[in-house]
Design a protein around this motif. Sequence first.
Motif, PDB file in Angstrom:
ATOM      1  N   SER A 127      -6.995   9.078  -1.165  1.00  0.00           N
ATOM      2  CA  SER A 127      -7.117   7.742  -0.587  1.00  0.00           C
ATOM      3  C   SER A 127      -5.797   6.999  -0.686  1.00  0.00           C
ATOM      4  CB  SER A 127      -8.196   6.925  -1.314  1.00  0.00           C
ATOM      5  OG  SER A 127      -9.451   7.549  -1.227  1.00  0.00           O
ATOM      6  N   GLN A 128      -5.570   6.105   0.259  1.00  0.00           N
ATOM      7  CA  GLN A 128      -4.438   5.185   0.177  1.00  0.00           C
ATOM      8  C   GLN A 128      -4.568   4.348  -1.083  1.00  0.00           C
ATOM      9  OE1 GLN A 128      -3.255   2.694   3.715  1.00  0.00           O
ATOM     10  NE2 GLN A 128      -4.087   1.043   2.454  1.00  0.00           N
ATOM     11  N   ARG A 129      -3.435   4.000  -1.704  1.00  0.00           N
ATOM     12  CA  ARG A 129      -3.443   3.126  -2.872  1.00  0.00           C
ATOM     13  C   ARG A 129      -2.948   1.740  -2.474  1.00  0.00           C
ATOM     14  NH1 ARG A 129      -3.974   5.648  -7.728  1.00  0.00           N
ATOM     15  NH2 ARG A 129      -4.832   3.592  -8.228  1.00  0.00           N
ATOM     16  N   ASN A 168      -2.696  11.749   1.834  1.00  0.00           N
ATOM     17  CA  ASN A 168      -2.953  10.882   0.677  1.00  0.00           C
ATOM     18  C   ASN A 168      -3.254  11.675  -0.592  1.00  0.00           C
ATOM     19  OD1 ASN A 168      -2.478   8.349   1.823  1.00  0.00           O
ATOM     20  ND2 ASN A 168      -4.520   8.311   2.758  1.00  0.00           N
ATOM     21  N   THR A 169      -2.578  12.805  -0.719  1.00  0.00           N
ATOM     22  CA  THR A 169      -2.677  13.599  -1.945  1.00  0.00           C
ATOM     23  C   THR A 169      -1.277  13.967  -2.404  1.00  0.00           C
ATOM     24  OG1 THR A 169      -2.839  15.691  -0.735  1.00  0.00           O
ATOM     25  CG2 THR A 169      -4.910  14.584  -1.298  1.00  0.00           C
ATOM     26  N   THR A 204       0.963   5.498   0.794  1.00  0.00           N
ATOM     27  CA  THR A 204       0.350   6.677   1.392  1.00  0.00           C
ATOM     28  C   THR A 204       1.247   7.887   1.156  1.00  0.00           C
ATOM     29  OG1 THR A 204       1.427   6.275   3.528  1.00  0.00           O
ATOM     30  CG2 THR A 204      -0.781   5.344   3.213  1.00  0.00           C
ATOM     31  N   ASN A 225      -8.601   3.440  -6.891  1.00  0.00           N
ATOM     32  CA  ASN A 225      -8.737   4.710  -6.175  1.00  0.00           C
ATOM     33  C   ASN A 225      -7.975   5.849  -6.848  1.00  0.00           C
ATOM     34  OD1 ASN A 225     -10.354   3.593  -4.171  1.00  0.00           O
ATOM     35  ND2 ASN A 225      -8.591   2.996  -2.922  1.00  0.00           N
ATOM     36  N   SER A 237       0.844  -1.195   0.000  1.00  0.00           N
ATOM     37  CA  SER A 237       0.000   0.000   0.000  1.00  0.00           C
ATOM     38  C   SER A 237       0.877   1.241   0.000  1.00  0.00           C
ATOM     39  CB  SER A 237      -0.937   0.006   1.209  1.00  0.00           C
ATOM     40  OG  SER A 237      -0.195  -0.007   2.418  1.00  0.00           O
TER      41      SER A 237
END
Length: 708
Positions: free
Chosen positions: A696-698, A655-656, A651, A674, A649
């Motif tokens: 959002s987290q990927r 989360n931008t 972050t 996402n 994942s």
Amino acid sequence: MRHFSQIIGPFFLAYTLLSSSVSAQVCTNTTTTGAKQIASTVLVFARDATTSYTATSGLNAHGIPYQLVLVPQTGVTLPTLNSTATKGNYGGIIVLSEVSYGYTDGTGWHSALTTDQMQTMYDYQTAFGVRMVRIDVYPNVEFGTTTAIASTGCCNAGVEQLVSFSDVSSFPTAQLKAGAGISTAGLYHYPAVITDSSIAKEVAQFAPSSDGQFATTTTAAVINTFTGGRQQFVWFTSFATDWSQTSAYLQHAHIHWMTRGLFLGRRRIYFSTQVDDVQLSTYVYEPAGDRFRLRPTDLDNHVAWMKDINTRLPAGSKYVMELGHNGNGNIEWAIDSNYSGVCDPAGMISLDQPADPPLEFQKALGTGTSLWPTTPTTYPWTLACAKQDTLLVWFLTPANRDAYFHISHTFTHENENNATYSDIVHEITWNQAWLKQVGLDAGVFSSKGLIPPAITGLHNGDAIKAWMDNGITAAMGDNSRPPLRNTDNEHWPLISNVANNGYAGLTIMPRWSLPIYYNCAVASCTLDEWVNTSGGSGDFNYLLQFSKTTYTRSLFALRHDAFMFHQANLRTGDVDSFTVGSVTGTLSLLQIWTEVITQEMSRLTNWPLITLKHDDLATDMRNRMTRDACAPLLSWTLSADGKSISGASLTTTSNTCSVPIPVTFPGPATADGNGAVTSEQVGSDPLTLWATMSGSQRSFTFGSPIAL
């Protein structure tokens, strides 16, 4: 001692003795229920900030976050290794030179980390499947090795002992070549032999030494695998990535092994040779009084050569020369060749330039004396005039033009350190008009870029404002001048500001100046100028050897800085024949230098070499700076049985991020829905997914789990 912490981009550098109130934690119960998650941050231990560069520079080059702990002789408290039994805080550990010191209490030379602290880290490795790298260590039973000659290292001054990879199977994404020897000059090391093959596998070896002391091959590095699964990569040589080509090269093995090829960031080699002064002529250093100007045959020869070299570079490569044009040179030669009155006015722009001010001279805004004539006020010549010059006519054929990249180098090449705003507007806008008239801006052209003449004007706020008012956003700098480099991160460009540059917001891109001088067209000239003016020595082959070790180090360090050449360096055909590896011919200085560099890169790696035009390279550098500021962090999740990595994942802060974040994978991988994602895989390089962060987290899934 001053204690402080500093954040540089996404990399938290703990230049501190961590507080003794922080207790190290580690989970030794590998049967804990719940999937374990591990942050990819690499924990690095070093004795001091200066030498720590050797352990951290390769991580920074890829974009891998790390935490640096400086360990004084009195010791240090370990940081918290895992927050809970299922959450690990570090995805790798590097220990440089064992953080060892000489003690006077009778214990001798040993690590400032205690045996208990090392065991704590070993337990953490076992519990979370994290790998350790130990650089510059002495062979002993702990590593399943001993010195090849009892207590003896290598080498004395003047003695060579090449090092090469003997087994690259444990770090396939590094794409390094086995059996390709490289110098250990200046790197003290301990040739070893393996005494316990049940825990030690050789991955690198030393060749016999040139003085015969070490008569056979010996071990340079091993991978240890211990009962319980703990693993470490051990180098029996010192490292110095700040100056050593060898260290910058070797580090890719342990970085890709430690990360298993799964890491935040990417590896990409951008290789740019920019040629200044095209259209101008140059009075050469030797023979005195001679003048050289590029000819159509020189350009033809380089086109054919570029096609050939691209067939010999690793798969995925695309090398293209980039030409920086000064339109006034075309007009000068057109007028000199014009016997029918086509050119009006019948005189080029000729400036009476005063002595150059100092390189780092900062002009007070609004000062200076304009050198340009008051008339005409706009570019006056016709295409028919420009076509009186046979060099320009060559570029009018689209296939010829498009064999190169193109950029402005200003119209006359006026020194811009003390130039006025008015003069610089003329220099930029007239060259833009000329580039459009002759069609060069219709090719692969960098409309937002500039190679400043002699890299001047970068402390002249009037010049920078004139550039930016006319669409220029990025200009080339010079790495030999520290004020033009970004001292926070060598992979970032410098952004101009009012205090140091006179005007804010210009991207100043790093570029290497070379011992291939602007006023030389043949080898003997550039050698003599190097020796006479820059402390060089030896023959031309020694100059090339110096270039090979110096500038491939930059490429192994994943620096994207361009390399500077000039039009006189493109003379071919009527020069002495020269051989570089498998290539023989009447080569230009640029061709010789480029063959030396690219053949060395291809000898040691399978990495594709790619040229970006100036504008795209500037965007790449700015994007690196932007995404570092977003503090990206990759984490991965272990499978239920703890034997593999099942997913990852990503972050960032909130989360931008305004630019995509690259994540590299050792095999097939896909991203969640996402946000946008772009897949990039060039030649034999591993897959990189560029993920957009939109709040959002990927999450990423793998085609196959990554075995621990």
